[in-house]
Structures are given as C-alpha cells and as structure tokens.
Scaffold this motif. Structure first.
Motif: not given
Ligand code: KIV
Ligand code: ZN
Length: 530
Positions: A29-30, A89, A113, A115, A155, A157, A183, A185, A187, A218, A220, A530
């Motif tokens: 997904r991501d 998601l 999931h 968000f 989540s 975000e 979650n 994130p 982001t 989560h 990045h 997203i």
C-alpha cells in the motif's frame, strides 16, 4: 499539553516474557505508492504469499476505494491468505469504509484501517474541518468499521505535528468507538527519536483505555530517522511497527522492515527481550523478490540487504573475519537467508530442482507461468554454464505477467554496427493481434524503441535507460531497466536476456504494459495517493 489528566500506564513498560512487536507490512500500500514501485495484481499476490512466509503479522494490501485495481488487489490477497491479517485502508468517509469492508469480505482475518488527519495544518489547509468535526468523523468511521469487522485500526495522520491534548481526545474517541489499534504516523518524516518516544509515552499515560489497545508507529524517512524513530517508540511502549520491505514508500520511503526486525533480534537485551514473529531467514528472499518485481535495486550499502552489507573489503577486517567472524560481524548472512555457498543450477537441473529453487526465492509459480519460466531457464542454461539465483529471479519476475497485459513481445531482429543508422524489426501483439514493423535509429536501442513505440502507438516519453549485468562472466544476462513517463506518471519496466537488445525491448514493453494498466486502473489522471 494537559497536566490535569491522571497517569494511566507506566512510562517505560517492562515487556512481559514472550511479548512481541507486531510487524504491519505496508509494502503493498504505502510502498507501492512510491514512484516506480507499482505492481500489478499477479505481482502483488506473489509478494503477499512471500510476506506470509516471512511471518509478518499484518499485510496492508491496498486502499480499496482508490481504484478498481486496488480493490481487486485487496480482494485477491484477502481471498488467498489464511494466516496473516489482511488489512484495507479507508479514509473516514462512509463510502471508503464500506468499500474496504467489501474488499475484505473473503478474508480469514480482516482488518479495516481508517484514518483522518489531526494536525491543525491539515485541518486548516486540507480538510477545512474543525477539531470537533474530526472527532465526529473518527467516532462514526470506527463504529461503522466495527459493524463489519472486529479488528479496526485507527490512524491520526500527521500525528507528530498534531496538538498532544487533541491527540488524547482523538485516541479516546477511537477507543470508545471500538478501535483496537491506534497508529500515530509521522506522515512527513519530521519527528526525532526522543520526541516520538515522549509522544507515545504521553498517550499511553493520558489516554483513557490505553491499556486495552496496541499503540502503533508509522514513520517516513525524510530525515533518515524512520527506523530510529520506530525503535525508540517501541522502547516507549509501542507494540506495532508499520514498515515496508527495503524501506520503499512515499518520498524518502517508509521504515525498513528488515532493519527494525534485525535490530530487535541482534540487540534483544536493549529491547527487554522483545522480538517479532518474523522468520528472519526469509528477509533476504523477500527483499530480492520485491526488487525483481518492481525492478528497483537497493543501494549497495543498504543495511541488512544491500550487496555490500556483509562484504569485508579492508585487509584487517578480512583477516579478522577469517580468524573469527565475531570480530567484525554482528550477525551472519545466513541469519537473514543469504546463502554464501549458493548452489547453482545448470542444464542438467530438472523441473523439480527448478521449482524448489523458485519457491525458496519466493516465486511459487504454477501452470502457464511455471512452464514459461522453465522454458526460459532451459534456454538460458543452454547458453550459460551456471544459472545463479539472480538469473532465476529475473526469469521468474518476467514470467509473472498480468493476464490482461495489452502488449506481448514476439521476435526482435536488429542490424547495427559502425553504419550511421541501425535497423530493428519487431514483432509484437497488441490485444492479441500480431503486428510487425521495422524502424531506423541512431543506434540499436533507439531503433528497437522506435519500432515498439510505433507498434504500440504510445504517447509516453523515455525518461531513463539503464543496463546491468545480472551476474559476472562473459555469458552473464543483461538486465535493463527503463523509466517511461506519461501525463505526470512514471513507471519502471525491466527485462533480462543474454542479448541486451532483447532485454531492452522486454523492459520497454513491460513499462508500457504498466502504463496501460495504470490508465485502466486510475484513468488518465495523476496518481491518487494519500
Ligand atoms: O503516512 C501516513 O500518515 C499514512 C497513513 C495513511 C497511515 O500512510
Ligand atoms: Zn505513510
């Protein structure tokens, strides 16, 4: 930060014996959202099977409302995997959650999931929603999701740029509505290890009901801190890491699965004995499988899975390792499934050995795909004395084709040399109808690509062209990667063959099939990430 809420859980949790950190894999997904990393349905299924073999706890298979293709991928993975939790998601909109539930209908262990962004930056500029409205969305979406499945993850975000007091309210709302995993994130890859750990501690201490849910992270990698941030959060009580194989993902990527898993394994004492369910000997095969599917190699110095990760160049190091590996090696290549005395296959190897080796490499090919790969292997073994794993990966990745590919390459003939122009004749079928043309070019690659462009009528542009030898030796297969772009979308295609011009033609056709697939999946629009 509010100081009047009572503390609920200890700041630094002591792991219980046998306690695990869940690995939530979002490669499909991501990871798949990152430029050049897109996969078709057949490729996603192949990777999902390997991820189950690897032992990840959750596979996020896609974002069902984003497109028909994403919906079908989640549905197919959910229909096949029986052990691993399969997750879809959804934003908090009613239609998103419903679509995720439909895609997961056949899953043995479904998770939805959902968000929504929680930072003021996102509320003001993107969502144009008040905080109260966001809380209503969280409550409504989580309740709706719980109406379909028991396992719901929420989540927040851009959590790391959100107000901590507001995050407490968001988490409490999600818990009251029935979320089991929360979650947080990072982001935009903005936080740091100590700050992220503080956030997790803060939420675990302040949120009512925190003791009954799993806190998830989560990250990045915009500042190169994704793994450090995730592990720091684990020390503060997070018990799920969202990550991807080889760290692929949006922009600089997501947290690398293999780095987190091996850090917890090699430095178990630092993590209070916490471990994961991952079978580490499947790490390297998974990394190689992903690279060969998407045609994106990892950098040679990448931790754990890079080509040089276990290569000792300095004389003093080599001497030390020969005397005792422990002098310079903190883990063995075998522990992540990197065989050092890899057995090669050759022209006397039969179907059985070929099938077994493909399975070890993560390619469980069957039927037509297996036959196609076996024929390619036999042809290659006739030309090349030793067929290495890298050769087999290239063959198998080529054989995993999408049944609805529009273009199929037939024969290629090229005349080139020191003349000013080269001449290429290409046979290619378009939607099952064979076509043939001849084109001139300034060199052989130019001529082949012009012929293919004419046959496929493509409007795309060639952005990058790269050739590598898959293994050493004069008889090595050439592996070609091409990046082509059209309408703001870029895809990478790859092809391997002992003749690099045929490999080039295959890579170009592969890329054009991917572009066509994207057009069917998303229309001609920009990618809908997203
Ligand atoms: O980076 C992010 O915030 C995400 C969420 C959708 C989990 O990918
Ligand atoms: Zn993300």
């Amino acid at each position: 930060m509010s100081l009047d809420t009572p503390e609920r859980t200890p700041a630094t949790p002591r792991p219980k014996p046998g306690e695990r950190v869940l690995i939530f894999d979002t490669t499909l997904r991501d990871g798949e959202q990152s430029p050049g990393c897109s996969m078709n349905l057949a490729e996603k299924l192949t990777l999902a099977r390997q991820l189950e073999k690897l032992g990840v706890d959750v596979i996020e298979a896609g974002f069902p409302i984003a497109s028909e293709g994403d919906f079908e991928s989640v549905r197919a993975v959910a229909g096949e995997l029986r052990e691993t939790i399969v997750c879809g998601l959804a934003r908090t909109g009613r239609a998103d959650v419903e679509r995720a539930a439909q895609a997961l209908e056949r899953a043995a262990r479904p998770r939805i999931h959902t968000f929504i962004a929680t930072s003021d930056i996102h509320l003001e500029h993107k969502l144009r929603m008040s905080r109260d409205r966001v809380l209503e969305e969280v409550d409504r979406a989580v309740r709706q999701a719980r109406g379909y499945v028991d396992d719901v993850e929420f989540s927040a975000e851009d959590a790391t740029r959100s107000d901590w007091d507001f995050l407490v309210r968001v988490c409490e709302t999600a818990i009251a509505a029935g979320a089991r995993t929360l979650n947080l994130p990072d982001t935009v890859g903005y936080t740091t290890p100590s700050e992220y750990a503080d956030l997790i501690r803060h939420l675990r201490q302040r949120v009512r009901g925190a003791e009954g849910v799993v806190f998830s992270v989560h990250c990045h990698d915009d500042l190169g801190l994704a793994v450090a941030n995730s592990l720091s959060a684990v020390l503060a009580g997070a018990r799920q890491i969202e990550c991807t194989v080889n760290g692929i993902g949006e922009r600089a990527g997501n947290t690398s699965m293999e780095e987190c898993v091996m850090a917890m394994k090699v430095r178990k004492e630092v993590f209070g004995g916490l471990d994961t369910n991952v079978r580490t000997t499947e790490i390297y095969p998974s990394s190689r499988l992903l690279s060969s599917i998407i045609g994106v190699a990892v950098q040679p110095n990448k931790a754990i899975v890079g080509d040089n990760a276990f290569a000792h160049e300095a004389g003093i190091h080599q001497d030390g390792v020969l005397k005792a590996a422990i002098t310079y090696e903190i883990m063995t290549p075998q522990s992540i499934g990197r065989a050092t005395n890899e057995l090669v296959l050759g022209k006397h190897s039969g179907r059985h050995a070929f099938r077994d080796r493909l399975q070890e490499l993560g390619f469980g090919l069957e039927g037509e795909e297996f036959e196609r790969a076996f024929k390619r292997f036999k042809d290659l073994a006739d030309k090349k004395k030793a067929v290495y794993n890298e050769d087999l990966e290239a063959i198998a990745a080529d054989a995993v084709i999408q049944s609805d590919d529009r273009f199929e390459l037939g024969d290629v003939m090229i005349v080139s040399g020191s003349f000013p122009t080269a001449n290429a004749t290409v046979v290619l079928s378009v939607d099952g109808a064979p076509r043939k043309t001849t084109a001139l070019g300034v060199g052989p690659v130019d001529a082949v690509f012009k012929a293919i462009a004419a046959l496929t009528d493509t409007k795309s542009e060639l952005v990058r062209y790269q050739v590598n030898a898959i293994t050493g030796g004069m008889d090595a297969q050439g592996e070609v990667s091409v990046t082509v772009g059209e309408g703001g979308r870029k895809v990478i295609g790859h092809g391997a063959h002992t003749d690099i011009l045929v490999a080039s033609a295959k890579a170009y056709v592969h890329a054009l099939n991917k572009l066509e697939w994207h057009k069917r999946r998303h229309g001609a629009d920009e990618p809908k990430g997203i």
